[in-house]
Design an enzyme around this catalytic site. Structure first.
Site: not given
Ligand code: GLY
Ligand code: MN
Ligand code: MN
Length: 470
Positions: A73, A278, A295, A306, A386, A390, A397, A415, A419, A436, A438
């Site tokens: 609950d 991630h 991150d 972010d 990647h 975004h 996102h 970002e 790696y 990274r 960002e």
């Molecule tokens: N924190 C997730 C990304 O950077 O897309």
């Molecule tokens: Mn991001």
């Molecule tokens: Mn991020």
């Protein structure tokens, strides 16, 4: 009548704030904005719907969401649907926004919300209730949720267009279909049900892509809170601590500065984990000589931040770590320079990839001899798999069409990363270097502004901060 709620909540932050070094003390956090800004968003949506439906009258529906049980609950902390909150600023579950739009794009609106309930409120907290909601949140009227099943089928009669959150969940879908079917059942009495069904999400996505003043203010605050949290995490990190210790510092800093939540699960990734894009903070203990990639960002009043920073656990970059770091930093700078109004969304990515390729060739980490060759053969993708960013907003996102050219008021992340997982083709000194960097970029008339630079990116500045010299 409520408009801007600018009540400071700083007085509630004393415990945490008193422990911070003076240069890391946060600005007072301004409470959530609700009222006029949200009404203007509903009016803008009404104009967009009228344009889309060629001036035919329309009904717009949005739903705040239901509480979801975590176990037995015990519910998860409620997080409103982003489109609903964007349009209303109303933070409670089980609420429906209903807008009626006429042929000229003029709208009237009402909110259906949970009624006051003294028994439930002892357990769950005070509800706004329909008696207060209209005045506090600037709706034309507010009604009890208990009325909606009666009212909706009637409201839909002879409205050609229905804009609603279609295909978002089975529960919402069955609610919408029920109302529509009841409306259609009146066909023999000469009444018409909506025949044009439009997606609320598609229409609001375009609006949400361009941040208004209230949103920019909140996003700057969220960015500043997260930047301070990253500074504290850098200052705390040392060999022997576990990833979860650093996650705890981040969470303390987010909540201690007034943010409601994380915007996404914090990534705290030491050593080999820094090469897992991630990796969620776990139990691994960090060692001398390793990199730590963090991150993490808070959510403030429904808006995400972010930020990623990567730094050596010991506080001093090795020559290889520094060399790779400087390539990523240069790539981010190239992405920043390409983030200008009128450019394609892909421009920062393409600029970053060129610099990453140059760096990888220079460090002899890929066999390509020219940047063009590295791009054409995608040799860089072994180490950079990647995209460079975004949209950012209420969702980390965020919604929005990636074919839109950049324009003032948009917010995106920049970002780039590299790696370097263990591989026989790499000198061992480069193994497990995951980097990274960002930042969150607000597109302006002049270019873009990085709103997350309250935490350093320069390697010397990071070493100084970690050594207590900054
Ligand atoms: N924190 C997730 C990304 O950077 O897309
Ligand atoms: Mn991001
Ligand atoms: Mn991020």
């Amino acid at each position: 009548m409520a408009s801007l709620n600018t009540q400071s909540v700083a007085s509630d932050q004393t415990l945490f704030v008193e422990q911070l070094p003076s240069h890391l003390r946060p600005e007072p956090v301004v409470g959530p904005v609700h009222g006029e800004a949200h009404r203007q968003r509903r009016q803008a949506l009404a104009r967009a719907v009228a344009a889309r439906s060629n001036g035919r009258p329309a009904i717009v529906l949005a739903f705040s969401g239901k509480e979801i049980l975590r176990n037995r609950d015990n519910p998860y902390a409620f997080r409103f649907n982003s489109d609903f909150f964007y349009l209303t600023g109303f933070p409670e579950p089980d609420a429906w926004l209903v807008m009626r739009i006429d042929a000229h794009g003029e709208m009237t609106d009402r909110l259906y919300c949970l009624p006051r309930d003294p028994e439930r409120e002892i357990w769950d907290g005070v509800r706004t209730g329909p008696e207060q909601a209209a005045e506090r949140y600037l709706f034309d009227e507010s009604l009890s949720l208990a009325e909606i099943d009666n009212d909706l089928p009637e409201l839909l009669i002879d409205q050609p267009t229905l804009v609603a959150p279609w295909a978002e969940s089975q529960a919402i879908e069955s609610r919408l279909s029920g109302w529509l079917q009841q409306c259609r059942s009146k066909a023999r009495a000469g009444k018409k049900a909506p025949s044009e069904l439009l997606s609320l999400g598609d229409l609001v996505a375009r609006q949400r892509l361009f941040k208004d003043q209230a949103e920019m203010m909140t996003m700057r605050q969220a960015a500043a809170i997260s930047a301070k949290a990253h500074c504290l995490a850098m200052q705390t990190t040392r060999p022997g601590l576990a990833e979860y210790n650093i996650e705890a510092v981040l969470l303390q800093a987010f909540r201690g500065q007034g943010a409601e939540s994380v915007a996404y699960g914090s990534i705290v990734a030491g050593g080999p984990h820094s090469c897992i894009l991630h990796h969620r903070a776990g139990h691994r203990v960090m060692r001398e000589g390793e990199m730590l990639l963090i991150d993490a960002g808070c959510e403030l009043h429904g808006y995400a931040s972010d930020i990623t920073r990567s730094f050596p656990v010991s506080g001093r970059f090795s020559p290889e770590q520094k060399a790779v770091y400087e390539v990523v930093l240069a790539a981010q700078e190239a992405a920043r320079a390409a983030t200008v109004a009128g450019a394609a969304f892909t421009a920062p990515h393409e600029a970053a990839v060129r610099v990453l390729c140059e760096g990888l060739i220079h460090l002899r980490l890929i066999a390509s001899t020219t940047v063009e060759q590295a791009i054409e053969t995608e040799a860089y993708k072994t180490y950079y798999m990647h995209r460079t960013g975004h949209w950012l907003g209420m969702d980390v996102h965020d919604v929005g069409d990636y074919c839109e050219p950049l324009a003032p008021g948009m917010v995106l992340t920049l970002e780039p990363g590299l790696y370097l997982r263990p591989s026989p083709s790499l000198p061992e000194a480069f193994w497990n270097i995951g980097i990274r960097i960002e930042d969150d970029a607000l597109v302006t008339e002049q270019g873009c502004e990085l709103i997350t630079r309250g935490v350093p990116v320069d390697p010397q500045a990071i070493e100084d901060l970690m050594a207590g010299r900054a």
